[in-house]
Design a protein around this motif. Structure first.
Motif, PDB file in Angstrom:
ATOM      1  N   SER A  28       0.813  -1.213   0.000  1.00  0.00           N
ATOM      2  CA  SER A  28       0.000   0.000   0.000  1.00  0.00           C
ATOM      3  C   SER A  28       0.850   1.269   0.000  1.00  0.00           C
ATOM      4  O   SER A  28       0.437   2.308  -0.527  1.00  0.00           O
ATOM      5  N   VAL A  29       2.055   1.173   0.562  1.00  0.00           N
ATOM      6  CA  VAL A  29       2.932   2.342   0.659  1.00  0.00           C
ATOM      7  C   VAL A  29       3.436   2.773  -0.717  1.00  0.00           C
ATOM      8  O   VAL A  29       3.329   3.937  -1.100  1.00  0.00           O
ATOM      9  N   TRP A  30       4.002   1.809  -1.488  1.00  0.00           N
ATOM     10  CA  TRP A  30       4.546   2.223  -2.776  1.00  0.00           C
ATOM     11  C   TRP A  30       3.448   2.468  -3.808  1.00  0.00           C
ATOM     12  O   TRP A  30       3.624   3.281  -4.727  1.00  0.00           O
ATOM     13  N   ILE A  31       2.307   1.816  -3.639  1.00  0.00           N
ATOM     14  CA  ILE A  31       1.166   2.105  -4.524  1.00  0.00           C
ATOM     15  C   ILE A  31       0.679   3.536  -4.275  1.00  0.00           C
ATOM     16  O   ILE A  31       0.428   4.303  -5.214  1.00  0.00           O
ATOM     17  N   LYS A  32       0.561   3.907  -3.001  1.00  0.00           N
ATOM     18  CA  LYS A  32       0.116   5.252  -2.646  1.00  0.00           C
ATOM     19  C   LYS A  32       1.104   6.298  -3.146  1.00  0.00           C
ATOM     20  O   LYS A  32       0.701   7.367  -3.633  1.00  0.00           O
ATOM     21  N   LYS A  33       2.402   6.000  -3.042  1.00  0.00           N
ATOM     22  CA  LYS A  33       3.428   6.926  -3.518  1.00  0.00           C
ATOM     23  C   LYS A  33       3.270   7.171  -5.011  1.00  0.00           C
ATOM     24  O   LYS A  33       3.367   8.313  -5.493  1.00  0.00           O
ATOM     25  N   LEU A  34       3.026   6.120  -5.769  1.00  0.00           N
ATOM     26  CA  LEU A  34       2.841   6.240  -7.216  1.00  0.00           C
ATOM     27  C   LEU A  34       1.590   7.045  -7.549  1.00  0.00           C
ATOM     28  O   LEU A  34       1.596   7.880  -8.460  1.00  0.00           O
ATOM     29  N   GLN A  35       0.527   6.797  -6.808  1.00  0.00           N
ATOM     30  CA  GLN A  35      -0.729   7.509  -7.050  1.00  0.00           C
ATOM     31  C   GLN A  35      -0.592   8.993  -6.721  1.00  0.00           C
ATOM     32  O   GLN A  35      -1.058   9.849  -7.483  1.00  0.00           O
ATOM     33  N   GLU A  36       0.041   9.298  -5.608  1.00  0.00           N
ATOM     34  CA  GLU A  36       0.212  10.696  -5.198  1.00  0.00           C
ATOM     35  C   GLU A  36       1.083  11.468  -6.174  1.00  0.00           C
ATOM     36  O   GLU A  36       0.913  12.676  -6.355  1.00  0.00           O
ATOM     37  N   SER A  37       2.021  10.788  -6.811  1.00  0.00           N
ATOM     38  CA  SER A  37       2.918  11.434  -7.773  1.00  0.00           C
ATOM     39  C   SER A  37       2.303  11.514  -9.169  1.00  0.00           C
ATOM     40  O   SER A  37       2.917  12.067 -10.077  1.00  0.00           O
ATOM     41  N   GLY A  38       1.116  10.950  -9.335  1.00  0.00           N
ATOM     42  CA  GLY A  38       0.465  10.987 -10.642  1.00  0.00           C
ATOM     43  C   GLY A  38       1.097  10.061 -11.644  1.00  0.00           C
ATOM     44  O   GLY A  38       1.096  10.318 -12.852  1.00  0.00           O
ATOM     45  N   ILE A  39       1.639   8.942 -11.162  1.00  0.00           N
ATOM     46  CA  ILE A  39       2.368   8.002 -12.004  1.00  0.00           C
ATOM     47  C   ILE A  39       1.518   6.783 -12.347  1.00  0.00           C
ATOM     48  O   ILE A  39       1.772   6.100 -13.340  1.00  0.00           O
ATOM     49  N   LEU A  40       0.500   6.540 -11.560  1.00  0.00           N
ATOM     50  CA  LEU A  40      -0.250   5.291 -11.659  1.00  0.00           C
ATOM     51  C   LEU A  40      -1.736   5.554 -11.853  1.00  0.00           C
ATOM     52  O   LEU A  40      -2.301   6.468 -11.271  1.00  0.00           O
ATOM     53  N   THR A  41      -2.357   4.753 -12.693  1.00  0.00           N
ATOM     54  CA  THR A  41      -3.807   4.807 -12.860  1.00  0.00           C
ATOM     55  C   THR A  41      -4.345   3.380 -12.915  1.00  0.00           C
ATOM     56  O   THR A  41      -3.611   2.457 -13.301  1.00  0.00           O
ATOM     57  N   GLN A  42      -5.578   3.226 -12.527  1.00  0.00           N
ATOM     58  CA  GLN A  42      -6.176   1.888 -12.485  1.00  0.00           C
ATOM     59  C   GLN A  42      -7.132   1.697 -13.656  1.00  0.00           C
ATOM     60  O   GLN A  42      -7.991   2.540 -13.921  1.00  0.00           O
TER      61      GLN A  42
END
Length: 218
Positions: free
Chosen positions: A13-27
């Motif tokens: 959850s930590v690295w997923i959240k980091k990616l989401q907060e940085s605008g790097i990840l989408t589902q």
């Protein structure tokens, strides 16, 4: 039998959240994740973009380098890496394969820049994620991405001798400086560039600088 040792782990959850907060990840609709480009970085120089990604990668690794499962950050790295490629592709209105052809050196993504002492380069982090049992003063510190956007970067931009508006390399470059970013309204292109970069300086040729002060630079 338990050895009563306290072990540190990297939660997914930590690295997923980091990616989401940085605008790097989408589902996606099927629930899977995919990397995306970061529009907020498109106005930055190549060196700044790469240094931003590197600082975020190293920051998370330094925080969890004592974790028993720190190697899971290879998954984090996968999304960071392809987001970087896609950001460069978006910046230059190109494709990821063409960007890789241009920037890959010895299988490592590398950006070159000019200085008075010659050409230098910075590469994407590629040292892996191994457990580091030594105590480091950098542990428990969040990554400082702003250190890549201050005086050192300004010096590099001046040494590159290129206007950040028209792209010319003719003549001596000048620096336009504003006291507060809040004073910019974002109507002109140069204002939007400074706001997007969160930078109070802009390297300009003499012509563009004169147009800016005359209110004729879009």
């Amino acid at each position: 039998m338990h050895n009563y040792k306290c072990n540190l782990f990297v939660p997914k959850s930590v690295w997923i959240k980091k990616l989401q907060e940085s605008g790097i990840l989408t589902q996606k609709k099927d629930g899977s994740w995919r990397p995306i480009a970061r529009p907020s970085l498109l106005y930055l120089s190549d060196v700044e973009i790469l240094n931003t990604y590197n600082s975020e990668i190293r920051g998370l690794y330094n925080y969890y380098k004592l974790a028993k499962n720190v190697s899971v950050l290879n998954k984090f790295m996968y999304f960071m890496k392809y987001s970087l490629y896609m950001t460069f592709a978006s910046k230059y209105k190109s494709s990821v394969p063409k960007i890789l052809d241009k920037y890959m050196k010895d299988k490592v993504f590398t950006v070159w820049y000019d200085t008075k002492k010659g050409r230098k380069s910075v590469s994407l982090y590629c040292n892996g994620f191994k457990i580091d049992k030594s105590v480091s003063s950098t542990t428990d510190k969040l990554p400082n991405t702003m250190k890549y956007k201050v005086q050192t970067e300004l010096t590099q931009r001046l040494n590159a001798n290129r206007c950040e508006i028209c792209g010319t390399s003719d003549g001596k470059m000048e620096v336009h400086h504003v006291r507060k970013l809040k004073s910019l309204k974002g109507k002109a292109y140069w204002e939007r560039m400074m706001l997007a970069r969160k930078r109070k300086t802009l390297v300009l040729c003499t012509s563009c600088h004169h147009k800016l002060h005359a209110g004729k630079l879009d």
